[in-house]
Design an enzyme around this catalytic site. Structure first.
Site, mmCIF file in Angstrom:
data_model
loop_
_atom_site.group_PDB
_atom_site.id
_atom_site.type_symbol
_atom_site.label_atom_id
_atom_site.label_comp_id
_atom_site.label_asym_id
_atom_site.label_seq_id
_atom_site.Cartn_x
_atom_site.Cartn_y
_atom_site.Cartn_z
ATOM 1 C CG HIS A 54 -36.358 -18.161 -33.318
ATOM 2 N ND1 HIS A 54 -36.094 -18.607 -34.596
ATOM 3 C CD2 HIS A 54 -35.844 -16.903 -33.243
ATOM 4 C CE1 HIS A 54 -35.444 -17.659 -35.264
ATOM 5 N NE2 HIS A 54 -35.278 -16.617 -34.479
ATOM 6 C CG ASP B 27 -36.643 -7.453 -35.162
ATOM 7 O OD1 ASP B 27 -37.072 -8.248 -36.022
ATOM 8 O OD2 ASP B 27 -35.430 -7.272 -34.956
ATOM 9 C CG HIS C 54 -30.418 -6.100 -40.667
ATOM 10 N ND1 HIS C 54 -31.027 -6.846 -39.686
ATOM 11 C CD2 HIS C 54 -29.095 -6.378 -40.586
ATOM 12 C CE1 HIS C 54 -30.106 -7.554 -39.037
ATOM 13 N NE2 HIS C 54 -28.917 -7.279 -39.564
ATOM 14 C CG HIS D 153 -38.855 -4.931 -38.125
ATOM 15 N ND1 HIS D 153 -37.687 -4.266 -38.386
ATOM 16 C CD2 HIS D 153 -38.539 -6.250 -38.176
ATOM 17 C CE1 HIS D 153 -36.713 -5.138 -38.586
ATOM 18 N NE2 HIS D 153 -37.210 -6.354 -38.451
HETATM 19 ZN ZN LIG Z 1 -33.102 -6.869 -38.745
#
Ligand SMILES: [Zn+2]
Length: 429
Positions: free
Chosen positions: A313, A309, A183, A64
């Protein structure tokens, strides 16, 4: 040229053992695994790596990751993400489709694979979108995506809110041999929420995201998996209620698997008190009892996988007021040390912890790797369990530096990563 890795402790996540073995690597593969001091051939063309006091693990697999290319190359590219991955001990990763354009067709999947080839670092497996444009309206061409090299489908970042569409996605994906990564978020409930809904959100005045917004969709997906007998994988589990739902589903042999991310078992919602936007993630950091339930779920096998995950950014999305900042934190270089904390706490044995970072995700995605065997690919990492260090921003090789663990003391570090017998990353001593 052959390579001899000597004096290391080899972690076998499948057998659940750690054993002192020497590895002989030839032509990209593990030619031999021998007891120490039994290998004699010391030809001039032999490269020797001394792994004394270190552990040799299968290359980690992160199922992920957000790589941001195409579309947001200022946050991360496939090359910089792959570099952070190999530094963190990962040799393979699956990248989510929420790029711009999203990976909802063959052309984008092929572009990702070409860029990955060019970078020449970690093996990259694209995840295709479930719906065209991730809009939740029309299914993508699963067969076409599969042929282009996609290993799973997901609308990650968004939920597939139409249950009938999700049912068909599970059926078609199963037919095409693709995993479905879900999700889970009821966006009507999480709407405008910034952090976990609870006593802290009330105290510091931020809009909350209730646990139910995740759990309702976890239950919906379990129900669909039960109905269709097609597997579903639940992404980034963050609540005690979700762990309990998945536990009960597994007891009933429903084909469901689950992952959580290191930040969900390391931090709780108190981390948000200082309004550090690096702690703003979706799903949000939950309570200490959720953290305890996640640890229990990891220990008893309800949660199969640890995935990062990894969500890069730039300051453009993070140097803002908390309510305006984007959700997400990076994780490729902190996953291993944070998982090793669970080993020191006695929650998981070392082989069981490593299994959640390689063997289990490989099994769910149906990809190679995941254990060290004679004749197998020489994809591995050599780790130092005792290395203690303060994480510095300049240590992070991701293009974005949005990690709340900067400045924290971590224990355990990758020292070398090898893919197909080639050293692709090495720690400077
Ligand atoms: Zn997600």
């Amino acid at each position: 040229m052959a390579t001899w890795i000597k004096n290391g402790e080899v972690v076998d996540p499948v057998k659940g053992v750690v054993e002192k073995l020497d590895l002989i690597i030839e032509r990209k593969r593990i030619a031999k695994m021998l007891p120490p001091d039994t290998f004699r051939d010391k030809g001039p063309k032999l490269m020797v790596i001394d792994a004394s006091n270190k552990y040799i693990i299968p290359g980690l697999i992160d199922m992920h990751v957000h790589l941001r290319e195409p579309g947001h190359e200022y946050k991360e590219t496939i090359a910089t993400g792959a570099m952070a991955a190999v530094a963190g001990g990962f040799t393979s990763l699956a990248c989510m489709p929420n790029t711009r354009p999203p990976n909802d067709c063959r052309a984008v999947s092929e572009f990702i694979l070409e860029q990955a080839e060019r970078a020449g670092l970690a093996k990259i497996y694209p995840v295709g979108a479930i719906t065209v444009g991730q809009k939740g309206e029309r299914l993508t061409e699963f067969g076409d995506l599969r042929r282009a090299g996609v290993v799973a489908v997901s609308d990650d970042g968004f939920s597939v809110s139409n249950s009938e569409l999700m049912r068909r996605a599970l059926e078609y994906a199963s037919y095409h041999g693709l995993a479905v990564i879900s999700h889970c978020e009821d966006t009507y409930l999480s709407n405008n929420g910034l952090m976990h809904e609870g006593e802290i959100s009330t105290r510091i005045g931020l809009a909350g995201i209730p646990s139910s917004s995740e759990e309702i969709m976890v239950y919906r997906d379990i129900s669909l998996a039960k109905l269709t007998r097609c597997p579903v994988h639940i992404a980034h589990v963050s609540t005690a209620g979700s762990v309990e739902l998945i536990r009960r589903a597994k007891e009933q042999q429903v084909p469901v698997t689950a992952e959580t991310a290191p930040h969900y078992f390391t931090l709780d919602h108190r981390a948000v008190i200082g309004y550090n936007t690096f702690t703003k993630v979706n799903p949000p950091l939950r309570t200490s009892s959720d953290v305890a339930a996640l640890k229990e779920g990891l220990a008893d096998g309800v949660i199969d996988v640890i995935a990062t995950d990894h969500a890069p950014h730039s300051p453009l999305e993070k140097d803002l007021e908390f309510d305006k900042a984007a959700f997400g934190m990076i994780g490729l270089q902190t996953a291993l040390p944070l998982t090793l904390r669970l080993v020191r706490e006695g929650i998981l044995g070392l082989p069981a912890a490593i299994k959640k970072l390689c063997y289990n995700p490989a099994a769910i995605l149906g990809i190679e790797g995941a254990s060290l065997v004679e004749g197998g690919n020489a994809d591995l990492a050599i780790i130092d369990l005792k290395a203690q260090y303060v994480l510095k921003e300049e240590d992070l090789l991701s293009k974005s530096k949005n990690s709340p663990f900067i400045g924290e003391t971590l224990i355990g570090k990758n020292t070398m990563t090898m893919i197909g017998g080639k050293v692709v990353w090495e720690r400077d001593e």
